[in-house]
Write a protein that holds these residues in place. Sequence first.
Motif, short mmCIF file in Angstrom:
data_model
loop_
_atom_site.label_atom_id
_atom_site.label_comp_id
_atom_site.label_asym_id
_atom_site.label_seq_id
_atom_site.Cartn_x
_atom_site.Cartn_y
_atom_site.Cartn_z
N ILE A 1 2.38 18.89 2.65
CA ILE A 1 2.70 17.69 1.88
C ILE A 1 1.40 17.05 1.43
O ILE A 1 0.50 16.82 2.24
N MET A 2 1.28 16.77 0.14
CA MET A 2 0.10 16.10 -0.39
C MET A 2 0.21 14.60 -0.08
O MET A 2 1.19 13.95 -0.44
N VAL A 3 -0.79 14.08 0.61
CA VAL A 3 -0.83 12.65 0.94
C VAL A 3 -1.92 11.99 0.12
O VAL A 3 -3.11 12.30 0.26
N VAL A 4 -1.53 11.09 -0.76
CA VAL A 4 -2.46 10.33 -1.58
C VAL A 4 -2.89 9.09 -0.79
O VAL A 4 -2.04 8.27 -0.44
N PRO A 5 -4.18 8.94 -0.46
CA PRO A 5 -4.61 7.76 0.29
C PRO A 5 -4.31 6.47 -0.49
O PRO A 5 -4.63 6.37 -1.67
N GLY A 6 -3.69 5.51 0.18
CA GLY A 6 -3.29 4.29 -0.51
C GLY A 6 -3.31 3.06 0.37
O GLY A 6 -3.34 3.14 1.60
N ILE A 7 -3.29 1.89 -0.26
CA ILE A 7 -3.24 0.59 0.40
C ILE A 7 -2.42 -0.35 -0.49
O ILE A 7 -2.51 -0.27 -1.73
N GLU A 8 -1.64 -1.21 0.12
CA GLU A 8 -0.98 -2.28 -0.63
C GLU A 8 -1.74 -3.58 -0.37
O GLU A 8 -1.75 -4.09 0.75
N VAL A 9 -2.39 -4.09 -1.40
CA VAL A 9 -3.21 -5.29 -1.28
C VAL A 9 -2.43 -6.51 -1.77
O VAL A 9 -1.73 -6.45 -2.78
N THR A 10 -2.58 -7.60 -1.03
CA THR A 10 -2.05 -8.89 -1.48
C THR A 10 -3.20 -9.67 -2.09
O THR A 10 -4.16 -10.02 -1.40
N THR A 11 -3.12 -9.94 -3.37
CA THR A 11 -4.20 -10.64 -4.06
C THR A 11 -4.16 -12.13 -3.73
O THR A 11 -3.23 -12.63 -3.11
N ARG A 12 -5.18 -12.83 -4.16
CA ARG A 12 -5.28 -14.28 -3.94
C ARG A 12 -4.08 -15.01 -4.52
O ARG A 12 -3.64 -16.04 -4.00
N GLU A 13 -3.52 -14.45 -5.60
CA GLU A 13 -2.36 -15.08 -6.24
C GLU A 13 -1.04 -14.75 -5.54
O GLU A 13 0.01 -15.16 -6.01
N GLU A 14 -1.11 -13.96 -4.45
CA GLU A 14 0.08 -13.49 -3.71
C GLU A 14 0.83 -12.39 -4.46
O GLU A 14 2.03 -12.20 -4.29
N VAL A 15 0.11 -11.65 -5.30
CA VAL A 15 0.67 -10.49 -5.99
C VAL A 15 0.38 -9.24 -5.18
O VAL A 15 -0.75 -9.04 -4.71
N HIS A 16 1.38 -8.39 -5.00
CA HIS A 16 1.19 -7.12 -4.31
C HIS A 16 0.81 -6.04 -5.31
O HIS A 16 1.50 -5.86 -6.32
N VAL A 17 -0.27 -5.35 -5.02
CA VAL A 17 -0.71 -4.24 -5.87
C VAL A 17 -0.99 -3.03 -4.99
O VAL A 17 -1.51 -3.15 -3.88
N LEU A 18 -0.64 -1.86 -5.50
CA LEU A 18 -0.91 -0.61 -4.81
C LEU A 18 -2.23 -0.04 -5.31
O LEU A 18 -2.47 -0.01 -6.52
N CYS A 19 -3.06 0.41 -4.38
CA CYS A 19 -4.36 0.98 -4.74
C CYS A 19 -4.42 2.40 -4.20
O CYS A 19 -4.19 2.62 -3.00
N TYR A 20 -4.69 3.36 -5.07
CA TYR A 20 -4.68 4.77 -4.71
C TYR A 20 -6.06 5.39 -4.91
O TYR A 20 -6.79 5.03 -5.84
N PHE A 21 -6.37 6.38 -4.06
CA PHE A 21 -7.69 7.01 -4.07
C PHE A 21 -7.55 8.53 -3.94
O PHE A 21 -6.54 9.04 -3.46
N ARG A 22 -8.60 9.21 -4.37
CA ARG A 22 -8.60 10.67 -4.28
C ARG A 22 -8.88 11.14 -2.85
O ARG A 22 -8.35 12.15 -2.40
N ASN A 23 -9.72 10.41 -2.12
CA ASN A 23 -10.06 10.85 -0.77
C ASN A 23 -10.00 9.71 0.22
O ASN A 23 -10.01 8.53 -0.15
#
Length: 229
Positions: free
Chosen positions: A61-83
Amino acid sequence: MKYYYDLHIHSDLSPCSNSDMTPNNIVNMCCIKGLSIISVTDHNTAENILPVVRLGEKANIMVVPGIEVTTREEVHVLCYFRNVDDAVLFGKMVYDSLPDVCNNPAIFGEQNIYDECDEITGQLKKLLLNATSYSINEVCSLVKSCGGIMVPAHVNKKSNSILSVLGFMPKNLQIDFVEVYQKAETDKRLTEGYGIFYNSDAHQLTDISEAVNFIELDSVEEIFKYMKI
């Protein structure tokens, strides 16, 4: 070839997630459900990514490294990386930006770090559900500087989405994708012009997506090229 995915899954490190969301349980459930590409995206930390990536390799299974960040405005954004290294570096900066408010496990839940054997190796002290000090523009710039991409999360939800908080999609962000929560309706006019990921935002094993949403690729390794990472 069709590759079925779920790019928004929380492990037990996210305090709002169930305790059975361990690395092995997540990967095994994804195998059962027929997924080929996944991402564990805990709130404001990357500390459980490595064991999931290693278990994913064993399970094909390919696992894409990721994080869900809560910004200062309280917006949730997903951040994805190659490694993993880039994700961990970014995750440390995000975690350090959280306010010095300790988690109360009795109220919010445990924040457990695991190894590949599902043994708890540590816990994070800061409450991961708080907002970071970074604005959405700053997160977008920071994630790009670490070699990743930012994807606004569950834009069709009524809380913590970019549309519910800001009321519009800022053009200066220069993003290519948005996430749509697959269990809620959305006005397609609001996502016009963007690639869309349909994810589960799973906090328990049964919520992980079935083999429904797919990306057509020549090989699973091309997921990073597709995501423009």
